[in-house]
Design an enzyme around this catalytic site. Structure first.
Site, short mmCIF file in Angstrom:
data_model
loop_
_atom_site.label_atom_id
_atom_site.label_comp_id
_atom_site.label_asym_id
_atom_site.label_seq_id
_atom_site.Cartn_x
_atom_site.Cartn_y
_atom_site.Cartn_z
N LYS A 135 -9.71 -12.45 -23.59
CA LYS A 135 -10.89 -13.35 -23.09
C LYS A 135 -11.25 -14.45 -24.47
CE LYS A 135 -13.22 -10.36 -20.35
NZ LYS A 135 -14.22 -10.66 -19.20
N ASP A 161 -16.67 -17.28 -18.77
CA ASP A 161 -15.95 -16.35 -19.32
C ASP A 161 -14.67 -16.07 -18.74
OD1 ASP A 161 -15.25 -14.53 -21.31
OD2 ASP A 161 -16.13 -12.94 -20.06
N TYR A 174 -6.88 -3.56 -23.72
CA TYR A 174 -8.29 -3.20 -23.88
C TYR A 174 -8.78 -1.59 -24.19
CZ TYR A 174 -9.58 -0.73 -19.53
OH TYR A 174 -9.55 -0.16 -18.59
N GLU A 189 -12.17 -9.99 -8.26
CA GLU A 189 -13.20 -9.63 -7.18
C GLU A 189 -13.05 -10.19 -5.60
OE1 GLU A 189 -16.76 -9.55 -10.08
OE2 GLU A 189 -17.34 -7.98 -8.60
N GLN A 193 -5.71 -8.56 -20.75
CA GLN A 193 -6.61 -7.74 -20.91
C GLN A 193 -6.53 -6.16 -20.63
OE1 GLN A 193 -10.18 -8.96 -18.62
NE2 GLN A 193 -11.58 -7.12 -19.25
N THR A 252 -14.19 -19.53 -23.78
CA THR A 252 -15.51 -19.31 -23.20
C THR A 252 -16.31 -20.71 -23.01
OG1 THR A 252 -15.60 -17.07 -24.03
CG2 THR A 252 -17.65 -17.95 -23.08
N ARG A 276 -10.21 2.36 -10.80
CA ARG A 276 -10.26 3.76 -10.83
C ARG A 276 -10.67 4.32 -9.48
NH1 ARG A 276 -13.13 1.97 -15.02
NH2 ARG A 276 -14.95 2.18 -13.89
N ASP A 300 -21.11 -10.53 -24.87
CA ASP A 300 -20.98 -10.50 -23.55
C ASP A 300 -21.42 -9.40 -22.83
OD1 ASP A 300 -20.39 -11.77 -21.00
OD2 ASP A 300 -18.47 -11.25 -21.16
N GLU A 337 -15.35 -15.72 -14.95
CA GLU A 337 -16.23 -14.86 -14.80
C GLU A 337 -17.67 -15.78 -14.89
OE1 GLU A 337 -16.59 -11.68 -17.44
OE2 GLU A 337 -15.06 -10.44 -16.05
N TYR A 341 -22.55 -6.81 -19.23
CA TYR A 341 -21.64 -6.21 -18.19
C TYR A 341 -22.85 -5.62 -17.26
CZ TYR A 341 -17.69 -3.49 -16.15
OH TYR A 341 -16.69 -3.06 -15.25
N ARG A 363 -6.67 -11.51 -16.95
CA ARG A 363 -6.51 -10.04 -16.39
C ARG A 363 -5.50 -9.26 -16.95
NH1 ARG A 363 -12.15 -9.78 -15.91
NH2 ARG A 363 -12.74 -11.16 -14.60
N THR A 400 -20.42 -10.95 -15.63
CA THR A 400 -20.20 -11.70 -14.36
C THR A 400 -21.19 -11.22 -13.57
OG1 THR A 400 -17.56 -11.22 -14.58
CG2 THR A 400 -18.46 -11.73 -12.49
N GLU A 421 -21.03 -16.13 -15.30
CA GLU A 421 -22.25 -15.97 -15.99
C GLU A 421 -23.37 -16.64 -16.51
OE1 GLU A 421 -20.71 -13.60 -19.36
OE2 GLU A 421 -18.84 -13.10 -18.16
N HIS A 428 -20.69 -6.06 -9.86
CA HIS A 428 -19.49 -6.43 -10.39
C HIS A 428 -18.70 -5.15 -10.96
CE1 HIS A 428 -16.63 -8.28 -12.87
NE2 HIS A 428 -17.16 -7.82 -14.07
#
Lengths: 402, 402
Positions: free
Chosen positions: B247, B227, B238, B352, B234, B251, B136, B120, B193, B122, B231, B338, B195, B127
């Site tokens: 995850k 996907d 992670y 999001e 994760q 899927t 962050r 997968d 997600e 990114y 959250r 995503t 995708e 996204h």
């Protein structure tokens, strides 16, 4: 009654007596690949013997991988082991069996397992602490989640290769800490990770977690495993989604799979878990494994990691991996992560042995930080057997080529 | 010469005319599963037609997955597509073909592909920036490596499920930011997600990178992909090795695989890459795809992510994934990550759309942050076809169960 030893020449008292009996897939000359069992320095060609014995399960030996045998489940695994032990200890079976003992040097061993999913854990406290001290010197070495769950990630199943496969030095992006942009080229920090791999035989259903207590109902056996790692590629790529190309170029496993039953005498208590894990990760009784590992580099033993020092047990890894309902398939492989003990000479990676490349270590008359082209690494594993001696698990060898 | 449209009733001018022709695996009543091709609202049962036509490749249709067909490689894919186009546009073939057109509602579609490795990526700038801003807030939203390489990780191939499979809400460890220890329970932040997935047909050799220019020699086609992501699980697990149980529970992919040739009219220029990628990631000409995505939640369209906004192209993902020498296998699946566009209504995850759960969004007369039990998600995909209209790619549906 003590279990008798084998009548096969040289097997009794050796690391390959009837308390071991690892499975592999072999071929001889132009013959079809099939399943064999190691006894002493021979491979038992189980196909003709099981057919002659009219064994119900004889078809599982006529295969190019152990997957059909592994898929049969724990009752079948036990029954096959009893049958093999009987054949190889009972002198009256000698006439039936002896013609089908092939000297090891006459066979070629093939990849033993069709790997389904490959998961790699990070279960050594000493390894995780060493890595933390090197990469985050001003912080607590262990990240906040480490003592609460066995941290793990999925690796590339398609590049799991059998022992002896040459390891091509990977190229990729890496960026020096003071550089403004990455460059492309061969990895300059190629490393090993001495690990133990667990092979799943019996599958599980999607949506149904497999508890730690069901470990032996699903896990068929163990393999030696070297998780080759390109530290420079890994360091640049791994934030935030984890290791990818720094690991995916090759993961070597042994060509023999040691059945879990051969480790009956190797179970020991874990070193201790603080804090106590959540209930789904609880284990009763001895959940660790007393397996000794030797890391040999160019013929010199450079480290002796003790598996008994691992923080998280394999049953906890299995319970964690499936607690979200993820299913298991026959051929799933999960590995322990680097096995490192508390002492310097017990570290299972060159990253730790050379402390991030800053302290070259002796390899005979030579020194090393990371792997050079032509370097040959062999990982060897032994454990207490049920006959009082030690059994040898499948070794993992690999040579670096440019 | 313009390509003629199909004589099959209802197909001409529809999203399933001869410029689409997705492949799937189907069964009817108690018949053996086999490969079929969608035309209009019918499945062409390719097995008897190809046998009657004495097609060399007819055996690839008599299979339970598309893997044998995909393994044949690009010349075979092209030749099969020409043959199918001929059959379905040439009125003189009608007598041969029509008895083998089965109405869609008479068949059950099965999983189309045996997935080998699942990776997968990114690849959406919007996204990755949105996630960075949420998690962050005081830093640069994109991490330093993001514009230099398509960040990716391996996922669990064994839990790739076909569209329509119920999604059991996973349980696991999660820790509130202000809590001192994690707790165990069902995920409270279950997400999607949206995708696009790319399915590899032709394998490659270990140690030999596959360049971006060889994309169409290896990639057979595309699938819709959701996907599913927990959250809260994760976020806790992670660091530092990436997403795992957050995850790996499921899927979903579409039951139809759209061959790459059906996207001939969909290629567009990438939005632009700054800095220019390293040479191994260079692409010539239009490397992006003009695919429109619709995210439907409980019957309401809540987002319309444009695939054309993706920063990294699929050919770059393939080149990056293999640049370290990692081999490809038939059935490898790699996904885009995503798909989110620059606008709020173009976001491909609930994370999001609800800005980390802080801004509930409207779903008809209702609102949502994350998924509730009973919620049903359908992802739909369309692209320009070569006949001037739009083709529909395989849709992906799933309902959350407790």
């Amino acid at each position: 009654m003590t279990t008798p030893t084998s009548w096969v020449e040289g097997a009794a008292g050796s690391p390959y007596d009837v308390d071991n009996l690892p499975y592999g897939v072999f071929t001889r000359a132009d013959e079809d690949p099939r399943v064999g069992v190691r006894i002493g320095d021979f491979v038992l060609d189980a196909t003709p013997v099981s057919a002659a014995d009219m064994l119900d399960l004889h078809h599982v030996f006529e295969e190019r991988s152990l997957n059909p045998l592994m898929a049969e489940g724990p009752l079948a695994w036990r029954s096959l082991r009893q049958w093999l032990t009987g054949l190889l200890t009972d002198e009256t079976e000698r006439d039936l069996v002896e013609p089908h003992l092939i000297p090891l040097d006459e066979v070629e061993l093939l990849p033993p397992v069709e790997v389904a999913d490959y998961v790699d854990f990070y279960a050594s406290l000493d390894h995780a602490s060493n890595v933390g001290k090197m990469f985050r010197p001003d912080q607590e070495p262990l990240l906040p989640n480490w003592r609460h769950l066995p941290v793990g990630y999925h690796g590339r199943a398609g590049t799991v290769v059998p022992s002896g496969t040459p390891i091509v030095r990977p190229s990729g992006q890496r960026k020096a800490p003071d550089a403004t942009a990455p460059t492309f080229g061969p990895s300059a920090r190629l490393d090993i990770e001495a690990e133990l791999g667990f092979v799943v035989g019996a599958p599980s259903a999607l949506g149904t977690p497999v508890g730690a207590a069901s470990f032996a109902d699903h896990v068929f056996g163990v393999v030696g495993l070297n998780d080759w790692s390109a530290r420079d590629i890994q360091a640049w790529e791994y934030v935030p989604l984890g290791p990818f190309l720094g690991k995916s170029f090759a993961t070597s496993i042994s060509r023999w799979v040691t059945p879990l039953a051969a480790l009956d005498a190797a179970w020991v208590d874990l070193p201790g878990q603080d804090p106590a894990p959540l209930p789904y990760l609880a284990v009763d009784g001895p959940a660790g494994l007393d397996i000794s590992v030797e890391v040999e580099l160019n013929g010199e033993v450079v480290s002796r990691p003790p598996y008994s020092s691992m923080y998280w047990s394999p049953a906890q890894m299995l319970a964690h991996m499936t607690v979200n309902g993820a299913s298991l398939r026959t051929g799933d492989l999960f590995a322990s992560g680097t096995i490192s003990g508390p002492d310097k000479e017990q570290r299972g990676s060159l990253l730790e042995l050379s402390w991030g490349g800053k302290e070259p270590f002796a390899v005979g008359d030579d020194t090393r930080t990371f792997l050079e082209d032509g370097d040959r690494v062999v990982l060897r594993y032994t454990a207490p057997g049920t006959l009082g001696g030690r059994i040898a698990l499948g070794e993992v060898a690999g040579e670096v080529v440019s």
